[in-house]
Scaffold this motif. Structure first.
Motif, PDB file in Angstrom:
ATOM      1  N   ARG A  85       0.864  -1.181   0.000  1.00 32.12           N
ATOM      2  CA  ARG A  85       0.000   0.000   0.000  1.00 32.12           C
ATOM      3  C   ARG A  85       0.904   1.235   0.000  1.00 32.12           C
ATOM      4  O   ARG A  85       1.496   1.560   1.030  1.00 32.12           O
ATOM      5  CB  ARG A  85      -0.924  -0.035   1.215  1.00 32.12           C
ATOM      6  CG  ARG A  85      -2.020  -1.085   1.092  1.00 32.12           C
ATOM      7  CD  ARG A  85      -2.469  -1.623   2.429  1.00 32.12           C
ATOM      8  NE  ARG A  85      -1.483  -2.550   2.975  1.00 32.12           N
ATOM      9  CZ  ARG A  85      -1.508  -3.012   4.227  1.00 32.12           C
ATOM     10  NH1 ARG A  85      -2.465  -2.623   5.049  1.00 32.12           N
ATOM     11  NH2 ARG A  85      -0.582  -3.856   4.647  1.00 32.12           N
ATOM     12  N   GLU A  86       1.023   1.874  -1.156  1.00 33.97           N
ATOM     13  CA  GLU A  86       1.948   2.986  -1.318  1.00 33.97           C
ATOM     14  C   GLU A  86       1.290   4.290  -0.884  1.00 33.97           C
ATOM     15  O   GLU A  86       0.192   4.641  -1.349  1.00 33.97           O
ATOM     16  CB  GLU A  86       2.422   3.070  -2.771  1.00 33.97           C
ATOM     17  CG  GLU A  86       3.188   1.828  -3.217  1.00 33.97           C
ATOM     18  CD  GLU A  86       3.955   2.039  -4.513  1.00 33.97           C
ATOM     19  OE1 GLU A  86       4.197   3.207  -4.899  1.00 33.97           O
ATOM     20  OE2 GLU A  86       4.311   1.018  -5.138  1.00 33.97           O
ATOM     21  N   THR A  87       1.969   5.000  -0.013  1.00 33.18           N
ATOM     22  CA  THR A  87       1.384   6.211   0.565  1.00 33.18           C
ATOM     23  C   THR A  87       1.048   7.253  -0.498  1.00 33.18           C
ATOM     24  O   THR A  87      -0.001   7.914  -0.418  1.00 33.18           O
ATOM     25  CB  THR A  87       2.341   6.815   1.602  1.00 33.18           C
ATOM     26  OG1 THR A  87       3.660   6.914   1.039  1.00 33.18           O
ATOM     27  CG2 THR A  87       2.398   5.957   2.849  1.00 33.18           C
ATOM     28  N   ASN A  88       1.912   7.405  -1.478  1.00 35.36           N
ATOM     29  CA  ASN A  88       1.652   8.379  -2.538  1.00 35.36           C
ATOM     30  C   ASN A  88       0.378   8.033  -3.290  1.00 35.36           C
ATOM     31  O   ASN A  88      -0.441   8.914  -3.594  1.00 35.36           O
ATOM     32  CB  ASN A  88       2.858   8.402  -3.480  1.00 35.36           C
ATOM     33  CG  ASN A  88       2.655   9.285  -4.687  1.00 35.36           C
ATOM     34  OD1 ASN A  88       2.035  10.326  -4.607  1.00 35.36           O
ATOM     35  ND2 ASN A  88       3.184   8.840  -5.814  1.00 35.36           N
ATOM     36  N   ALA A  94      -7.998   7.874   4.152  1.00 40.13           N
ATOM     37  CA  ALA A  94      -6.778   7.797   3.344  1.00 40.13           C
ATOM     38  C   ALA A  94      -5.665   8.641   3.957  1.00 40.13           C
ATOM     39  O   ALA A  94      -4.513   8.198   4.071  1.00 40.13           O
ATOM     40  CB  ALA A  94      -7.071   8.249   1.916  1.00 40.13           C
ATOM     41  N   VAL A  95      -5.983   9.868   4.359  1.00 39.36           N
ATOM     42  CA  VAL A  95      -4.971  10.745   4.938  1.00 39.36           C
ATOM     43  C   VAL A  95      -4.460  10.171   6.260  1.00 39.36           C
ATOM     44  O   VAL A  95      -3.247  10.185   6.542  1.00 39.36           O
ATOM     45  CB  VAL A  95      -5.530  12.167   5.139  1.00 39.36           C
ATOM     46  CG1 VAL A  95      -4.557  13.031   5.939  1.00 39.36           C
ATOM     47  CG2 VAL A  95      -5.828  12.816   3.794  1.00 39.36           C
ATOM     48  N   GLU A  96      -5.352   9.642   7.067  1.00 38.47           N
ATOM     49  CA  GLU A  96      -4.929   9.068   8.334  1.00 38.47           C
ATOM     50  C   GLU A  96      -3.985   7.881   8.114  1.00 38.47           C
ATOM     51  O   GLU A  96      -3.011   7.710   8.857  1.00 38.47           O
ATOM     52  CB  GLU A  96      -6.148   8.636   9.142  1.00 38.47           C
ATOM     53  CG  GLU A  96      -6.975   9.798   9.674  1.00 38.47           C
ATOM     54  CD  GLU A  96      -6.229  10.613  10.717  1.00 38.47           C
ATOM     55  OE1 GLU A  96      -5.894  10.050  11.780  1.00 38.47           O
ATOM     56  OE2 GLU A  96      -5.964  11.807  10.464  1.00 38.47           O
ATOM     57  N   PHE A  97      -4.254   7.085   7.097  1.00 43.13           N
ATOM     58  CA  PHE A  97      -3.329   5.989   6.774  1.00 43.13           C
ATOM     59  C   PHE A  97      -1.960   6.547   6.400  1.00 43.13           C
ATOM     60  O   PHE A  97      -0.922   6.086   6.888  1.00 43.13           O
ATOM     61  CB  PHE A  97      -3.868   5.139   5.624  1.00 43.13           C
ATOM     62  CG  PHE A  97      -2.861   4.158   5.098  1.00 43.13           C
ATOM     63  CD1 PHE A  97      -2.676   2.928   5.725  1.00 43.13           C
ATOM     64  CD2 PHE A  97      -2.073   4.465   3.998  1.00 43.13           C
ATOM     65  CE1 PHE A  97      -1.723   2.031   5.267  1.00 43.13           C
ATOM     66  CE2 PHE A  97      -1.117   3.578   3.523  1.00 43.13           C
ATOM     67  CZ  PHE A  97      -0.939   2.355   4.166  1.00 43.13           C
ATOM     68  N   VAL A  98      -1.935   7.522   5.519  1.00 46.59           N
ATOM     69  CA  VAL A  98      -0.675   8.096   5.036  1.00 46.59           C
ATOM     70  C   VAL A  98       0.145   8.654   6.191  1.00 46.59           C
ATOM     71  O   VAL A  98       1.365   8.422   6.278  1.00 46.59           O
ATOM     72  CB  VAL A  98      -0.963   9.186   3.989  1.00 46.59           C
ATOM     73  CG1 VAL A  98       0.280  10.029   3.709  1.00 46.59           C
ATOM     74  CG2 VAL A  98      -1.480   8.551   2.703  1.00 46.59           C
ATOM     75  N   LEU A  99      -0.495   9.376   7.098  1.00 45.87           N
ATOM     76  CA  LEU A  99       0.240  10.045   8.161  1.00 45.87           C
ATOM     77  C   LEU A  99       0.763   9.070   9.209  1.00 45.87           C
ATOM     78  O   LEU A  99       1.652   9.428  10.002  1.00 45.87           O
ATOM     79  CB  LEU A  99      -0.618  11.128   8.806  1.00 45.87           C
ATOM     80  CG  LEU A  99      -0.949  12.296   7.871  1.00 45.87           C
ATOM     81  CD1 LEU A  99      -1.706  13.383   8.616  1.00 45.87           C
ATOM     82  CD2 LEU A  99       0.306  12.872   7.225  1.00 45.87           C
ATOM     83  N   ALA A 151      -1.335  16.670  -2.125  1.00 44.53           N
ATOM     84  CA  ALA A 151      -2.526  15.942  -1.686  1.00 44.53           C
ATOM     85  C   ALA A 151      -2.972  16.381  -0.290  1.00 44.53           C
ATOM     86  O   ALA A 151      -4.175  16.553  -0.035  1.00 44.53           O
ATOM     87  CB  ALA A 151      -2.247  14.440  -1.704  1.00 44.53           C
ATOM     88  N   LEU A 152      -2.026  16.572   0.616  1.00 41.39           N
ATOM     89  CA  LEU A 152      -2.392  17.010   1.964  1.00 41.39           C
ATOM     90  C   LEU A 152      -3.000  18.404   1.944  1.00 41.39           C
ATOM     91  O   LEU A 152      -3.943  18.695   2.692  1.00 41.39           O
ATOM     92  CB  LEU A 152      -1.164  16.979   2.872  1.00 41.39           C
ATOM     93  CG  LEU A 152      -0.648  15.585   3.264  1.00 41.39           C
ATOM     94  CD1 LEU A 152       0.667  15.689   4.021  1.00 41.39           C
ATOM     95  CD2 LEU A 152      -1.684  14.843   4.102  1.00 41.39           C
ATOM     96  N   TRP A 210      -3.186  17.500  10.594  1.00 41.26           N
ATOM     97  CA  TRP A 210      -2.842  17.523   9.172  1.00 41.26           C
ATOM     98  C   TRP A 210      -2.058  18.790   8.826  1.00 41.26           C
ATOM     99  O   TRP A 210      -1.137  18.743   8.008  1.00 41.26           O
ATOM    100  CB  TRP A 210      -4.100  17.466   8.320  1.00 41.26           C
ATOM    101  CG  TRP A 210      -4.913  16.219   8.422  1.00 41.26           C
ATOM    102  CD1 TRP A 210      -4.722  15.164   9.281  1.00 41.26           C
ATOM    103  CD2 TRP A 210      -6.077  15.893   7.657  1.00 41.26           C
ATOM    104  NE1 TRP A 210      -5.689  14.209   9.093  1.00 41.26           N
ATOM    105  CE2 TRP A 210      -6.535  14.634   8.099  1.00 41.26           C
ATOM    106  CE3 TRP A 210      -6.781  16.547   6.654  1.00 41.26           C
ATOM    107  CZ2 TRP A 210      -7.660  14.019   7.554  1.00 41.26           C
ATOM    108  CZ3 TRP A 210      -7.913  15.944   6.103  1.00 41.26           C
ATOM    109  CH2 TRP A 210      -8.342  14.686   6.550  1.00 41.26           C
ATOM    110  N   GLU A 211      -2.423  19.899   9.444  1.00 43.29           N
ATOM    111  CA  GLU A 211      -1.694  21.144   9.174  1.00 43.29           C
ATOM    112  C   GLU A 211      -0.243  21.028   9.615  1.00 43.29           C
ATOM    113  O   GLU A 211       0.679  21.451   8.902  1.00 43.29           O
ATOM    114  CB  GLU A 211      -2.371  22.306   9.898  1.00 43.29           C
ATOM    115  CG  GLU A 211      -3.758  22.648   9.366  1.00 43.29           C
ATOM    116  CD  GLU A 211      -4.346  23.839  10.088  1.00 43.29           C
ATOM    117  OE1 GLU A 211      -3.716  24.913  10.060  1.00 43.29           O
ATOM    118  OE2 GLU A 211      -5.422  23.698  10.695  1.00 43.29           O
TER     119      GLU A 211
END
Length: 359
Positions: free
Chosen positions: A105-108, A140-145, A179-180, A197-198
């Motif tokens: 699962r690639e973050t980008n 999705a953002v929570e996964f990435v971070l 994306a963020l 996120w900020e």
């Protein structure tokens, strides 16, 4: 899903002298639409795999051409097939959600959904769509971070066994910076502040600008050269300096942009993305020139060959990809002033995040 017709009236905004006529643009849009499955998935081409990033890029191109129903179907596919942890797999056979072929699962890839969702909202004004997609973007953002490192960079991917690959890629992180910021724009529009996120966005931007040592060395690849500009982390004189520094290495006059040094191979996707980066810098003339150069990659059906090996005078690989055509349409849309496309790539109206107390 409506059938994509070759309607020049829908593609007048995609007319660019020496690049596309309205009829040629309509043919390219129809070519992307022909690749799309009934369930909304957009693989590279039929029979090949889908990856979530290129799926979104093709969907954004459909929106730029006014094919909003098709674009929305692409985003529904993401919402319907998101993993419980907020991610998507890196590849699916022919876009079949039941047949992932790469379970990392690639973050980008995961983050880019936010860019597409915000772009679709700006193109359509659909608050109901944004309401439906907010849980998808949030997850999705929570996964990435979860993969963001203390230095601000974001790890490349999570393997199928749950192992995090914490090495960071400059290209991917630059894309995630954009994306963020789009995710923050969605949160701001919904009046649901996301202070974490900020902070994460500010940390990531600082890492890209000031700490090259925090990223794997992929400087042979043209994407690492222009993506900090395209993703909005580098602006103004810093952006100009970076582009000029690599120009002679990567740009092949009359043909396009090399994918990787020293290979004699120019690619359509990298060329179109560089054109977008140039437009972001205010250099529309150079951007248009590059888009004119790569018309040698255009096929009769309106799609574009992935690349060209100029020492051998050979198309390679022999594949017509929806995402290459999508990148061209997005670059043309930006140069033509399409409001949604200019908004997500110029960054002028996107939240910046919070600068960290560093350096």
């Amino acid at each position: 899903m409506t059938r994509a017709g070759r309607r020049p009236d829908r593609t007048e905004r995609l007319v660019l002298p020496g690049v596309l006529t309205a009829d040629q643009a309509a043919r390219t849009v129809a070519g992307i639409a022909a690749v799309q499955r009934e369930d909304g998935a957009i693989p590279w081409f039929r029979g090949h795999h889908l990856d979530p990033w290129d799926h979104v890029e093709a969907a954004m191109a459909l929106d730029a051409a006014g094919e909003h129903d098709r674009a929305e179907a692409a985003y529904r596919w993401l919402a319907d097939h998101q993993n419980p942890d907020g991610s998507w797999y890196a590849a699916y056979a022919d876009g079949d959600a039941a047949e992932p072929t790469d379970r990392s699962r690639e973050t980008n890839f995961v983050a880019y959904a936010a860019v597409g969702v915000w772009h679709h909202y700006l193109a359509t004004g659909g608050d109901a769509f944004l309401d439906r997609m907010w849980p998808t973007v949030f997850a999705a953002v929570e996964f990435v971070l979860q993969l963001q490192q203390p230095g601000g960079q974001i790890g490349w991917k999570r393997e199928d066994d749950g192992t995090d690959v914490t090495d960071a890629l400059l290209t991917g992180c630059s894309s995630m910076h954009q994306a963020l910021r789009c995710a923050l724009a969605i949160a701001e529009h919904r009046e649901e502040p996301q202070p974490d996120w900020e902070l994460a966005t500010g940390l990531l931007a600082h890492a890209i600008r000031k700490h090259p040592e925090r990223f794997l060395d992929k400087s042979r690849y043209s994407m690492d050269w222009y993506y900090p500009v395209l993703g909005g982390a580098l602006t103004g004189p810093a952006a100009k300096e970076r582009i000029e520094e690599g120009w002679d290495d990567f740009v092949v006059p009359g043909l396009g942009v090399r994918c990787v040094l020293p290979n004699p191979w120019v690619t359509g996707g990298e060329s179109c993305e560089l054109a977008l980066a140039l437009w972001v810098m205010g250099e529309s003339d150079r951007a248009m020139e590059i888009l004119q150069w790569i018309q040698h990659l255009r096929a009769e059906d309106g799609l574009y060959w992935t690349g060209y090996v100029f020492e051998d005078d050979a198309i390679w690989p022999e594949e017509l990809t929806a995402w290459t055509a999508g990148s061209l349409l997005l670059a043309v849309a930006a140069l033509g002033g399409d409001e949604a496309t200019t908004a997500v790539f110029s960054g002028e109206r996107l939240p910046l995040g919070l600068d960290p107390d560093c350096c």
